[in-house]
Design a protein around this motif. Structure first.
Motif, PDB file in Angstrom:
ATOM      1  N   UNK A 113      14.476 -15.690 -14.285  1.00 33.12           N
ATOM      2  CA  UNK A 113      14.309 -17.074 -13.878  1.00 33.12           C
ATOM      3  C   UNK A 113      12.896 -17.337 -13.416  1.00 33.12           C
ATOM      4  N   UNK A 114      12.623 -18.582 -13.159  1.00 33.42           N
ATOM      5  CA  UNK A 114      11.328 -19.022 -12.663  1.00 33.42           C
ATOM      6  C   UNK A 114      11.601 -19.805 -11.386  1.00 33.42           C
ATOM      7  N   UNK A 115      10.886 -19.464 -10.311  1.00 35.84           N
ATOM      8  CA  UNK A 115      11.226 -20.010  -9.005  1.00 35.84           C
ATOM      9  C   UNK A 115      10.005 -20.562  -8.290  1.00 35.84           C
ATOM     10  N   UNK A 116      10.248 -21.573  -7.478  1.00 34.20           N
ATOM     11  CA  UNK A 116       9.209 -22.071  -6.587  1.00 34.20           C
ATOM     12  C   UNK A 116       9.208 -21.193  -5.339  1.00 34.20           C
ATOM     13  N   UNK A 117       8.049 -20.824  -4.873  1.00 37.78           N
ATOM     14  CA  UNK A 117       7.917 -19.973  -3.693  1.00 37.78           C
ATOM     15  C   UNK A 117       7.462 -20.841  -2.526  1.00 37.78           C
ATOM     16  N   UNK A 118       8.402 -21.202  -1.660  1.00 34.53           N
ATOM     17  CA  UNK A 118       8.093 -22.055  -0.508  1.00 34.53           C
ATOM     18  C   UNK A 118       7.670 -21.192   0.677  1.00 34.53           C
ATOM     19  N   UNK A 119       6.706 -21.669   1.436  1.00 39.50           N
ATOM     20  CA  UNK A 119       6.217 -20.969   2.614  1.00 39.50           C
ATOM     21  C   UNK A 119       7.053 -21.392   3.818  1.00 39.50           C
ATOM     22  N   UNK A 120       7.852 -20.483   4.398  1.00 37.64           N
ATOM     23  CA  UNK A 120       8.688 -20.853   5.547  1.00 37.64           C
ATOM     24  C   UNK A 120       7.881 -21.425   6.713  1.00 37.64           C
ATOM     25  N   UNK A 121       6.680 -20.909   6.959  1.00 36.79           N
ATOM     26  CA  UNK A 121       5.861 -21.411   8.060  1.00 36.79           C
ATOM     27  C   UNK A 121       5.503 -22.876   7.843  1.00 36.79           C
ATOM     28  N   UNK A 122       5.201 -23.241   6.607  1.00 38.22           N
ATOM     29  CA  UNK A 122       4.865 -24.636   6.303  1.00 38.22           C
ATOM     30  C   UNK A 122       6.085 -25.542   6.460  1.00 38.22           C
ATOM     31  N   UNK A 123       7.266 -24.957   6.431  1.00 36.70           N
ATOM     32  CA  UNK A 123       8.508 -25.719   6.600  1.00 36.70           C
ATOM     33  C   UNK A 123       9.016 -25.663   8.038  1.00 36.70           C
ATOM     34  N   UNK A 124       8.178 -25.189   8.958  1.00 36.44           N
ATOM     35  CA  UNK A 124       8.547 -25.179  10.367  1.00 36.44           C
ATOM     36  C   UNK A 124       9.293 -23.945  10.828  1.00 36.44           C
ATOM     37  N   UNK A 125       9.286 -22.882  10.025  1.00 31.59           N
ATOM     38  CA  UNK A 125       9.960 -21.641  10.416  1.00 31.59           C
ATOM     39  C   UNK A 125       8.983 -20.466  10.286  1.00 31.59           C
ATOM     40  N   UNK A 126       7.996 -20.392  11.190  1.00 29.97           N
ATOM     41  CA  UNK A 126       6.933 -19.389  11.055  1.00 29.97           C
ATOM     42  C   UNK A 126       7.311 -17.967  11.468  1.00 29.97           C
ATOM     43  N   UNK A 127       8.383 -17.799  12.235  1.00 34.50           N
ATOM     44  CA  UNK A 127       8.765 -16.471  12.711  1.00 34.50           C
ATOM     45  C   UNK A 127       9.798 -15.868  11.764  1.00 34.50           C
ATOM     46  N   UNK A 128       9.469 -14.698  11.214  1.00 30.87           N
ATOM     47  CA  UNK A 128      10.396 -14.016  10.319  1.00 30.87           C
ATOM     48  C   UNK A 128      10.847 -12.707  10.946  1.00 30.87           C
ATOM     49  N   UNK A 129      12.050 -12.303  10.581  1.00 27.65           N
ATOM     50  CA  UNK A 129      12.605 -11.054  11.108  1.00 27.65           C
ATOM     51  C   UNK A 129      13.556 -10.446  10.088  1.00 27.65           C
ATOM     52  N   UNK A 130      13.755  -9.149  10.230  1.00 23.30           N
ATOM     53  CA  UNK A 130      14.812  -8.444   9.515  1.00 23.30           C
ATOM     54  C   UNK A 130      15.901  -8.138  10.534  1.00 23.30           C
ATOM     55  N   UNK A 131      17.126  -8.401  10.156  1.00 24.70           N
ATOM     56  CA  UNK A 131      18.263  -8.080  11.017  1.00 24.70           C
ATOM     57  C   UNK A 131      19.106  -7.047  10.285  1.00 24.70           C
ATOM     58  N   UNK A 132      19.164  -5.842  10.833  1.00 29.17           N
ATOM     59  CA  UNK A 132      20.026  -4.799  10.286  1.00 29.17           C
ATOM     60  C   UNK A 132      21.402  -4.989  10.917  1.00 29.17           C
ATOM     61  N   UNK A 133      22.438  -5.033  10.079  1.00 27.65           N
ATOM     62  CA  UNK A 133      23.787  -5.338  10.551  1.00 27.65           C
ATOM     63  C   UNK A 133      24.747  -4.252  10.095  1.00 27.65           C
TER      64      UNK A 133
END
Length: 151
Positions: free
Chosen positions: A50-70
């Motif tokens: 497929x071909x996808x748009x790559x949106x920047x989470x920070x530009x969308x108001x979500x600048x903090x990213x994390x991994x959650x191991x469950x």
């Protein structure tokens, strides 16, 4: 297996999926009609999924990213499938991996701030009975390698 031309096409599309067929053909040194057929063949073979748009989470108001191991218990289909649906329905979820090892899932999330992450963990994840353990790691930077290349 990919030949050199298919590998070059794949590499160029991974760098810029919006490139025109004419420009792509020029970059990989084949005729436009050959290039178009090669791209279609890569799609038919499932290599180009497929071909996808790559949106920047920070530009969308979500600048903090994390991994959650469950870790979920019990780890069976009746628990796993609803948990997957729950995680994929969360607007904060960027990606979900079902993994082997001490943990069962690795969830990549993007949130507004630390308080948002805390609410997601306490109100979202730990409120579910099947969640036995969480471990959160903040992401300082996230760099994607688009060029998978031939194996």
């Amino acid at each position: 297996m990919l030949d050199a031309t298919d590998a070059a096409i794949l590499r160029e599309l991974q760098n810029d999926a919006r490139i025109s067929n004419k420009d792509l053909a020029a970059r990989v040194n084949v005729a436009a009609s050959t290039c178009l057929e090669r791209v279609r063949a890569l799609q038919r073979r499932g290599i180009l999924a497929g071909f996808h748009a790559d949106a920047d989470p920070a530009a969308l108001g979500r600048p903090l990213q994390a991994y959650i191991a469950v870790r979920v218990r019990p780890h069976n289909r009746d628990v796993v499938e609803p948990f997957i649906r729950f995680v994929l329905d969360l607007p904060e979820t960027l990606a979900l991996s079902h993994i082997a090892g001490a943990d069962d899932f690795l969830v990549h999330v993007a949130v507004r701030d630390a308080a948002h992450l805390q609410r997601l963990l306490l109100d979202g994840f730990t409120s579910r009975r099947e969640v036995a353990h969480l471990e959160t790691q903040l992401i300082f930077s996230h760099i994607r390698k688009w060029d998978v290349g031939p194996i």
